[in-house]
Design a protein around this motif. Sequence first.
Motif, PDB file in Angstrom:
ATOM      1  N   GLU A  83      87.678  29.748  10.501  1.00 32.42           N
ATOM      2  CA  GLU A  83      87.448  30.163  11.882  1.00 32.42           C
ATOM      3  C   GLU A  83      87.393  31.682  12.050  1.00 32.42           C
ATOM      4  OE1 GLU A  83      89.417  29.468  16.336  1.00 32.42           O
ATOM      5  OE2 GLU A  83      90.172  28.387  14.588  1.00 32.42           O
ATOM      6  N   ASP A  84      88.273  32.418  11.351  1.00 32.95           N
ATOM      7  CA  ASP A  84      88.288  33.864  11.532  1.00 32.95           C
ATOM      8  C   ASP A  84      87.036  34.524  10.977  1.00 32.95           C
ATOM      9  OD1 ASP A  84      89.037  33.266   8.912  1.00 32.95           O
ATOM     10  OD2 ASP A  84      90.166  35.135   8.696  1.00 32.95           O
ATOM     11  N   THR A  85      86.413  33.889   9.977  1.00 28.45           N
ATOM     12  CA  THR A  85      85.169  34.422   9.428  1.00 28.45           C
ATOM     13  C   THR A  85      83.990  34.092  10.340  1.00 28.45           C
ATOM     14  OG1 THR A  85      86.019  34.142   7.179  1.00 28.45           O
ATOM     15  CG2 THR A  85      83.658  34.470   7.408  1.00 28.45           C
ATOM     16  N   GLU A  86      83.920  32.856  10.797  1.00 27.59           N
ATOM     17  CA  GLU A  86      82.835  32.459  11.705  1.00 27.59           C
ATOM     18  C   GLU A  86      82.857  33.267  13.000  1.00 27.59           C
ATOM     19  OE1 GLU A  86      82.627  28.294  12.425  1.00 27.59           O
ATOM     20  OE2 GLU A  86      82.127  27.793  10.344  1.00 27.59           O
ATOM     21  N   LYS A  87      84.038  33.708  13.390  1.00 26.50           N
ATOM     22  CA  LYS A  87      84.190  34.458  14.640  1.00 26.50           C
ATOM     23  C   LYS A  87      83.327  35.724  14.642  1.00 26.50           C
ATOM     24  CE  LYS A  87      87.869  36.000  17.777  1.00 26.50           C
ATOM     25  NZ  LYS A  87      87.316  37.331  18.132  1.00 26.50           N
ATOM     26  N   ILE A  88      83.098  36.291  13.464  1.00 21.85           N
ATOM     27  CA  ILE A  88      82.266  37.490  13.367  1.00 21.85           C
ATOM     28  C   ILE A  88      80.874  37.204  13.903  1.00 21.85           C
ATOM     29  CG2 ILE A  88      81.189  39.129  11.759  1.00 21.85           C
ATOM     30  CD1 ILE A  88      83.635  38.710   9.927  1.00 21.85           C
TER      31      ILE A  88
ATOM     32  N   LYS B 269      80.072  34.325  15.780  1.00 22.41           N
ATOM     33  CA  LYS B 269      80.138  33.674  17.089  1.00 22.41           C
ATOM     34  C   LYS B 269      80.372  34.672  18.220  1.00 22.41           C
ATOM     35  CE  LYS B 269      79.417  29.471  15.713  1.00 22.41           C
ATOM     36  NZ  LYS B 269      78.151  28.779  16.080  1.00 22.41           N
ATOM     37  N   ASP B 270      81.110  35.733  17.962  1.00 23.19           N
ATOM     38  CA  ASP B 270      81.328  36.742  19.004  1.00 23.19           C
ATOM     39  C   ASP B 270      80.024  37.451  19.362  1.00 23.19           C
ATOM     40  OD1 ASP B 270      83.995  36.169  19.109  1.00 23.19           O
ATOM     41  OD2 ASP B 270      84.672  37.945  18.013  1.00 23.19           O
ATOM     42  N   TYR B 271      79.132  37.551  18.408  1.00 24.81           N
ATOM     43  CA  TYR B 271      77.846  38.226  18.636  1.00 24.81           C
ATOM     44  C   TYR B 271      76.818  37.280  19.248  1.00 24.81           C
ATOM     45  CZ  TYR B 271      73.590  40.897  17.660  1.00 24.81           C
ATOM     46  OH  TYR B 271      72.393  41.563  17.773  1.00 24.81           O
ATOM     47  N   ALA B 272      76.726  36.066  18.710  1.00 26.61           N
ATOM     48  CA  ALA B 272      75.723  35.095  19.183  1.00 26.61           C
ATOM     49  C   ALA B 272      76.337  33.691  19.130  1.00 26.61           C
ATOM     50  CB  ALA B 272      74.461  35.174  18.335  1.00 26.61           C
ATOM     51  N   PRO B 273      77.118  33.324  20.130  1.00 25.66           N
ATOM     52  CA  PRO B 273      77.830  32.033  20.109  1.00 25.66           C
ATOM     53  C   PRO B 273      76.927  30.811  20.036  1.00 25.66           C
ATOM     54  CG  PRO B 273      77.940  33.055  22.284  1.00 25.66           C
ATOM     55  CD  PRO B 273      77.400  34.083  21.351  1.00 25.66           C
ATOM     56  N   GLU B 274      75.664  30.965  20.433  1.00 25.78           N
ATOM     57  CA  GLU B 274      74.743  29.816  20.453  1.00 25.78           C
ATOM     58  C   GLU B 274      74.111  29.558  19.087  1.00 25.78           C
ATOM     59  OE1 GLU B 274      72.125  33.353  20.827  1.00 25.78           O
ATOM     60  OE2 GLU B 274      74.116  32.765  21.536  1.00 25.78           O
ATOM     61  N   LYS B 275      74.231  30.490  18.155  1.00 25.88           N
ATOM     62  CA  LYS B 275      73.588  30.343  16.850  1.00 25.88           C
ATOM     63  C   LYS B 275      74.532  29.720  15.831  1.00 25.88           C
ATOM     64  CE  LYS B 275      70.452  34.300  17.413  1.00 25.88           C
ATOM     65  NZ  LYS B 275      70.083  35.639  16.892  1.00 25.88           N
TER      66      LYS B 275
ATOM     67  N   GLU C 284      74.656  44.283   9.561  1.00 30.29           N
ATOM     68  CA  GLU C 284      76.019  44.769   9.371  1.00 30.29           C
ATOM     69  C   GLU C 284      77.031  43.639   9.482  1.00 30.29           C
ATOM     70  OE1 GLU C 284      77.143  47.749   8.389  1.00 30.29           O
ATOM     71  OE2 GLU C 284      75.011  48.186   8.057  1.00 30.29           O
ATOM     72  N   LEU C 285      76.783  42.699  10.378  1.00 30.47           N
ATOM     73  CA  LEU C 285      77.681  41.548  10.523  1.00 30.47           C
ATOM     74  C   LEU C 285      77.634  40.670   9.276  1.00 30.47           C
ATOM     75  CD1 LEU C 285      77.034  40.533  14.245  1.00 30.47           C
ATOM     76  CD2 LEU C 285      78.918  41.886  13.310  1.00 30.47           C
ATOM     77  N   VAL C 286      76.443  40.507   8.701  1.00 35.17           N
ATOM     78  CA  VAL C 286      76.319  39.733   7.463  1.00 35.17           C
ATOM     79  C   VAL C 286      77.123  40.398   6.346  1.00 35.17           C
ATOM     80  CG1 VAL C 286      74.720  38.993   5.652  1.00 35.17           C
ATOM     81  CG2 VAL C 286      74.092  38.716   8.053  1.00 35.17           C
ATOM     82  N   LYS C 287      77.097  41.717   6.288  1.00 36.12           N
ATOM     83  CA  LYS C 287      77.879  42.428   5.280  1.00 36.12           C
ATOM     84  C   LYS C 287      79.366  42.148   5.443  1.00 36.12           C
ATOM     85  CE  LYS C 287      74.801  46.351   4.353  1.00 36.12           C
ATOM     86  NZ  LYS C 287      74.669  47.838   4.416  1.00 36.12           N
ATOM     87  N   GLN C 288      79.832  42.122   6.678  1.00 36.61           N
ATOM     88  CA  GLN C 288      81.243  41.834   6.938  1.00 36.61           C
ATOM     89  C   GLN C 288      81.616  40.436   6.464  1.00 36.61           C
ATOM     90  OE1 GLN C 288      82.678  42.681  10.939  1.00 36.61           O
ATOM     91  NE2 GLN C 288      81.109  44.252  11.205  1.00 36.61           N
ATOM     92  N   VAL C 289      80.766  39.476   6.808  1.00 41.37           N
ATOM     93  CA  VAL C 289      81.035  38.090   6.414  1.00 41.37           C
ATOM     94  C   VAL C 289      80.997  37.949   4.898  1.00 41.37           C
ATOM     95  CG1 VAL C 289      80.113  35.738   6.464  1.00 41.37           C
ATOM     96  CG2 VAL C 289      80.245  37.079   8.576  1.00 41.37           C
TER      97      VAL C 289
END
Length: 371
Positions: A208-213, A215-221, A269-274
């Motif tokens: 969940e904490d990883t997906e949050k990266i 979901k916070d940006y695009a919750p519908e995707k 950048e979000l992909v890099k974080q994940v």
Amino acid sequence: MLSNSKLGFGLMRLPKDAAGNILQEEVTSMVDAFMQSGMTYFDTAYAYAGSEASMKKALVDRYSRESFTIADKLPAWKLKSENDVERIFKESMELCGVEYFDFYLLHSVEASHLPTYENYHCFEFLQEMKRQGKIRYIGFSYHDNAELLDSILTNHTEIDFVQLQLNYLDWENGVIQSRKNYETARKHGKPVVVMEPVKGGTLASFPEDTEKIYKDYAPEKSVASWALRYIASLEGVMTVLSGMSNEEQMRDNLDTFVNFTPMNKEEYELVKQVTSKVLSFPTIPCTACRYCVPGCPMGIQIPDLFTAYNSAKTYGSNRRYDTYYKNHTQDGHGAASACIGCGQCEGVCPQHLEIISLLKDVSQEFEEAVV
């Protein structure tokens, strides 16, 4: 580009019942949804048991031949003589119910398979079939390093396209070499078909904490959509294959590719974080291609045992993973500890995993739960 279908329907992981039989009605429904969306690329292989015949029923028998494109593959490990090359090609044409293939590939080219393809003159055979109009474009799927890929493309300029394992998790992987192989294909000007963009489902869900990266940006995707868009945004990528096993996956993938939007700088950048977070998990990078399973003398369902192990390591020990492991070891038969170290599995693994050693790790994780 040789195809205008950005999404390809990978027919390796078709829906099946408990006995392992392909659920034809579901396949037909998925094919219909795919075609109605405007996507047209279907990827099968002689080595995908039942896939060619299922595709014939769902697609070839029901749609005009000009409305779709088919990619099929010749497997080195099924070739025992040069006569097998033409025999298998003809069998695939018959099973698919077609008079030509739009795309035809040498399956899983790598250092161990390349001598077979060279010795049995498979590159020359594909060129001859192309001259006869039985193949429109010739290529190969690839599982090795960039240096060998560069050599092959230098020696075989007749190749029209290459199929590579590309995903953001393997982008800098020293074994898979996604980035290096991609750059090599582009250097030679070859369009790229992408396999394993979601890495066998590994990139479809995270803690969940990883997906949050995301979901916070695009919750519908969906989480999987990020993996697909990352790869589809690359220059020179012709088609991205997705091994869809149910209609939910089909709908999600079509949502991603119909009216496709390339990634922006913030999303990269979000992909890099994940990626950084996911790579910190001690998991086994198995894509569940299942090439290792048929030849295992002990009947070990290796990808399924690895799935149980990865789930336990990623999400923490849970009775559900113990049960999953037990369900795939037939009351103790085919357990990880049953491995006799013959090496058959390692010889056919496209990921070059040290399976014998990894099964020992799996055994340590689950054997007490099975006993």
